[in-house]
Design an enzyme around this catalytic site. Sequence first.
Site, PDB file in Angstrom:
ATOM      1  N   LYS A 211      31.177 -11.621  54.042  1.00 21.44           N
ATOM      2  CA  LYS A 211      31.069 -11.762  55.501  1.00 21.44           C
ATOM      3  C   LYS A 211      32.439 -11.751  56.177  1.00 21.44           C
ATOM      4  O   LYS A 211      32.688 -10.973  57.108  1.00 21.44           O
ATOM      5  CB  LYS A 211      30.317 -13.061  55.817  1.00 21.44           C
ATOM      6  CG  LYS A 211      30.346 -13.483  57.251  1.00 21.44           C
ATOM      7  CD  LYS A 211      29.560 -12.542  58.131  1.00 21.44           C
ATOM      8  CE  LYS A 211      29.915 -12.757  59.568  1.00 21.44           C
ATOM      9  NZ  LYS A 211      28.940 -12.238  60.482  1.00 21.44           N
ATOM     10  N   LEU A 257      37.227   2.725  66.093  1.00 21.72           N
ATOM     11  CA  LEU A 257      38.571   3.274  66.317  1.00 21.72           C
ATOM     12  C   LEU A 257      38.772   3.519  67.805  1.00 21.72           C
ATOM     13  O   LEU A 257      39.477   4.452  68.180  1.00 21.72           O
ATOM     14  CB  LEU A 257      38.753   4.578  65.537  1.00 21.72           C
ATOM     15  CG  LEU A 257      39.054   4.453  64.044  1.00 21.72           C
ATOM     16  CD1 LEU A 257      39.286   5.833  63.430  1.00 21.72           C
ATOM     17  CD2 LEU A 257      40.280   3.569  63.771  1.00 21.72           C
ATOM     18  N   GLY A 264      37.497  -9.325  71.115  1.00 19.11           N
ATOM     19  CA  GLY A 264      37.340 -10.724  71.491  1.00 19.11           C
ATOM     20  C   GLY A 264      36.027 -11.227  70.937  1.00 19.11           C
ATOM     21  O   GLY A 264      35.527 -10.716  69.940  1.00 19.11           O
ATOM     22  N   CYS A 267      33.478 -14.220  67.144  1.00 18.06           N
ATOM     23  CA  CYS A 267      33.489 -13.960  65.692  1.00 18.06           C
ATOM     24  C   CYS A 267      34.810 -13.389  65.187  1.00 18.06           C
ATOM     25  O   CYS A 267      35.516 -14.052  64.437  1.00 18.06           O
ATOM     26  CB  CYS A 267      32.346 -13.032  65.334  1.00 18.06           C
ATOM     27  SG  CYS A 267      30.751 -13.725  65.792  1.00 18.06           S
ATOM     28  N   LYS A 330      32.251  -7.826  75.471  1.00 10.27           N
ATOM     29  CA  LYS A 330      31.746  -6.487  75.153  1.00 10.27           C
ATOM     30  C   LYS A 330      30.532  -6.230  76.018  1.00 10.27           C
ATOM     31  O   LYS A 330      29.960  -7.182  76.572  1.00 10.27           O
ATOM     32  CB  LYS A 330      31.399  -6.370  73.661  1.00 10.27           C
ATOM     33  CG  LYS A 330      30.249  -7.287  73.241  1.00 10.27           C
ATOM     34  CD  LYS A 330      30.011  -7.272  71.759  1.00 10.27           C
ATOM     35  CE  LYS A 330      29.161  -6.129  71.306  1.00 10.27           C
ATOM     36  NZ  LYS A 330      28.732  -6.246  69.903  1.00 10.27           N
ATOM     37  N   ARG A 337      33.428 -15.632  75.460  1.00  2.75           N
ATOM     38  CA  ARG A 337      34.355 -16.306  74.549  1.00  2.75           C
ATOM     39  C   ARG A 337      35.496 -15.356  74.157  1.00  2.75           C
ATOM     40  O   ARG A 337      35.250 -14.246  73.725  1.00  2.75           O
ATOM     41  CB  ARG A 337      33.626 -16.780  73.281  1.00  2.75           C
ATOM     42  CG  ARG A 337      32.776 -18.018  73.509  1.00  2.75           C
ATOM     43  CD  ARG A 337      32.022 -18.387  72.263  1.00  2.75           C
ATOM     44  NE  ARG A 337      31.019 -17.385  71.925  1.00  2.75           N
ATOM     45  CZ  ARG A 337      30.324 -17.375  70.779  1.00  2.75           C
ATOM     46  NH1 ARG A 337      30.533 -18.305  69.881  1.00  2.75           N
ATOM     47  NH2 ARG A 337      29.426 -16.442  70.559  1.00  2.75           N
TER      48      ARG A 337
HETATM   49  C1  UGA Z   1      31.029  -8.841  65.023  1.00  3.81           C
HETATM   50  C2  UGA Z   1      30.676  -7.874  63.884  1.00  3.81           C
HETATM   51  O1  UGA Z   1      30.740  -6.528  64.369  1.00  3.81           O
HETATM   52  C3  UGA Z   1      29.277  -8.158  63.344  1.00  3.81           C
HETATM   53  O2  UGA Z   1      28.999  -7.303  62.248  1.00  3.81           O
HETATM   54  C4  UGA Z   1      29.233  -9.613  62.891  1.00  3.81           C
HETATM   55  O3  UGA Z   1      27.956  -9.967  62.376  1.00  3.81           O
HETATM   56  C5  UGA Z   1      29.548 -10.506  64.076  1.00  3.81           C
HETATM   57  O4  UGA Z   1      30.876 -10.191  64.563  1.00  3.81           O
HETATM   58  C6  UGA Z   1      29.516 -11.937  63.592  1.00  3.81           C
HETATM   59  O5  UGA Z   1      30.361 -12.319  62.766  1.00  3.81           O
HETATM   60  O6  UGA Z   1      28.595 -12.670  63.955  1.00  3.81           O
HETATM   61  P1  UGA Z   1      30.386  -8.943  67.629  1.00  3.81           P
HETATM   62  O7  UGA Z   1      31.315 -10.111  67.710  1.00  3.81           O
HETATM   63  O8  UGA Z   1      29.046  -9.022  68.269  1.00  3.81           O
HETATM   64  O9  UGA Z   1      30.105  -8.577  66.083  1.00  3.81           O
HETATM   65  O10 UGA Z   1      31.140  -7.737  68.302  1.00  3.81           O
HETATM   66  P2  UGA Z   1      31.710  -6.314  67.846  1.00  3.81           P
HETATM   67  O11 UGA Z   1      30.749  -5.255  68.165  1.00  3.81           O
HETATM   68  O12 UGA Z   1      32.233  -6.383  66.461  1.00  3.81           O
HETATM   69  O13 UGA Z   1      32.931  -6.181  68.863  1.00  3.81           O
HETATM   70  C7  UGA Z   1      34.015  -7.098  68.782  1.00  3.81           C
HETATM   71  C8  UGA Z   1      35.086  -6.751  69.768  1.00  3.81           C
HETATM   72  O14 UGA Z   1      35.780  -5.593  69.339  1.00  3.81           O
HETATM   73  C9  UGA Z   1      34.619  -6.456  71.194  1.00  3.81           C
HETATM   74  O15 UGA Z   1      35.475  -7.158  72.075  1.00  3.81           O
HETATM   75  C10 UGA Z   1      34.770  -4.967  71.315  1.00  3.81           C
HETATM   76  O16 UGA Z   1      35.025  -4.562  72.648  1.00  3.81           O
HETATM   77  C11 UGA Z   1      35.971  -4.706  70.434  1.00  3.81           C
HETATM   78  N1  UGA Z   1      36.060  -3.329  69.911  1.00  3.81           N
HETATM   79  C12 UGA Z   1      35.082  -2.846  69.114  1.00  3.81           C
HETATM   80  C13 UGA Z   1      37.156  -2.544  70.207  1.00  3.81           C
HETATM   81  O17 UGA Z   1      38.089  -2.986  70.931  1.00  3.81           O
HETATM   82  N2  UGA Z   1      37.240  -1.277  69.712  1.00  3.81           N
HETATM   83  C14 UGA Z   1      36.269  -0.773  68.902  1.00  3.81           C
HETATM   84  O18 UGA Z   1      36.407   0.400  68.469  1.00  3.81           O
HETATM   85  C15 UGA Z   1      35.164  -1.563  68.614  1.00  3.81           C
END
Ligand code: UGA
Length: 440
Positions: A211, A257, A264, A267, A330, A337
């Site tokens: 994880k 990417l 943010g 997680c 997002k 958070r």
């Molecule tokens: C993340 C993981 O993707 C999940 O697989 C995991 O289960 C979850 O944490 C957790 O531990 O519970 P999440 O926090 O919902 O999920 O959000 P993400 O989709 O991972 O996005 C995280 C951040 O990265 C967002 O702020 C998003 O805007 C940013 N991001 C994402 C980027 O800046 N660039 C990208 O290419 C993708």
Amino acid sequence: MTAVKITVIGCGYLGATHAACMAELGHEVLGVEIDDAKRTALAAGTVPMYEPGLEDLLAKHVATGRLRFTDSYAEAGAFADLHFVCVGTPQLASSLGADVSHVEAAVRSLAPHVARPAHVVGKSTVPVGTAARMAALLAELAPAGAGAELVWNPEFLREGFAVQDTLEPDRIVLGVPSPGAEQALRAFYAPMAEAGTPFVVTDYATAELVKVSANAFLATKISFINAVAEVCDAAGADVVALADAIGHDVRIGRRFLNAGVGFGGGCLPKDIRAFVHRAGELGVEDAMSFLRQVDDINQRQRARATEIVQGMLGGSVLGARIGVWGAAFKPDSDDVRDSPALSIAGQLHLGGAHVTVYDPKAAATAAARFPTLRYADSAVDAARDADVLLHLTEWPEFRSVDPADVGAVMTHRRLLDGRNLLDLPAWRAAGFEARGLGTR
Ligand code: UGA
């Protein structure tokens, strides 16, 4: 599929989703939630956050009677022989480690009521070693003794896709102490197995590390491309074309990417810090020290965005009017958070700018945490009289706003696309000085 009675302990994001989705699969679910307000809301079929599809599913199964809620561990112990622990593990205030006290409290509270052979399944994100400690605690406190087994079954759902990710996971990871435990969980997750979901069955420590490694990898991917975006800016190159090109290599892949203001949420930032912290406790801090840089690069994107805005405004944001599109960390979420958007909005506010934020769903959660910012009711309203507009959370609606409509209400037509998703040539054609991060 055989319907099974389960409990879900802790009905926050993860727990409420797991409870509603397992009811959807046909199981009988008892949610255990000790927060009175949260439990009452859930029992009335409402969820205290925005997550597409979740409220409908939850309300549906509150109505079918397949989903109920309680605050009683005695009731939970009597109800089921399969208990899912879904409580939160926030960052500790005293260190960068994760606070597992809620996991421990859940096991301590449940164990005395586990009077028959049962499986207690941890789903929370925890530092490696927690599962073994919880297994020992369960064996010590449960009347069923060795008949009560602990399983570690990490969850990989994404906010915004929580229901889909739970009903159609891309893998199921089980850290098990015995073949019997594996059998019980395989039987429970039979619909996923039938749908072709791969199962990885392993030990506790590996399951826990899967994880945090997955989240650390995703965070590293984002910071990698953001670091490259800084070089692209310096060299006059384009990070979007670059990401497209390297993403065609299947070993690299295009997803995660997207360069911009960084990651943010509850997680990724917390999990990489806790991973470094735990590695330090295990005496292998050097192995994970690169994650500190991943964190630093991520934080730097927020500072970089602020500096670029300063530059666009001739050196200072003092007294400037700034419109901000996005508050959630997002899209498809009202979670603020550790949100890059609000962090940047806050920095600009502290610098003396008048900041007006618009977010389609997160205005209320944002206003509760950042009451000093102003909030607008529409994308165009956020830009009214502004000297510069910032696109910081990539809600799809922002991509369909006509730049001419925005330009018509702004004092100066300036745009920083902090997510590299707006059509910059169209904005420039509408008279904007428009730029992205690492793009031309
Ligand atoms: C993340 C993981 O993707 C999940 O697989 C995991 O289960 C979850 O944490 C957790 O531990 O519970 P999440 O926090 O919902 O999920 O959000 P993400 O989709 O991972 O996005 C995280 C951040 O990265 C967002 O702020 C998003 O805007 C940013 N991001 C994402 C980027 O800046 N660039 C990208 O290419 C993708």
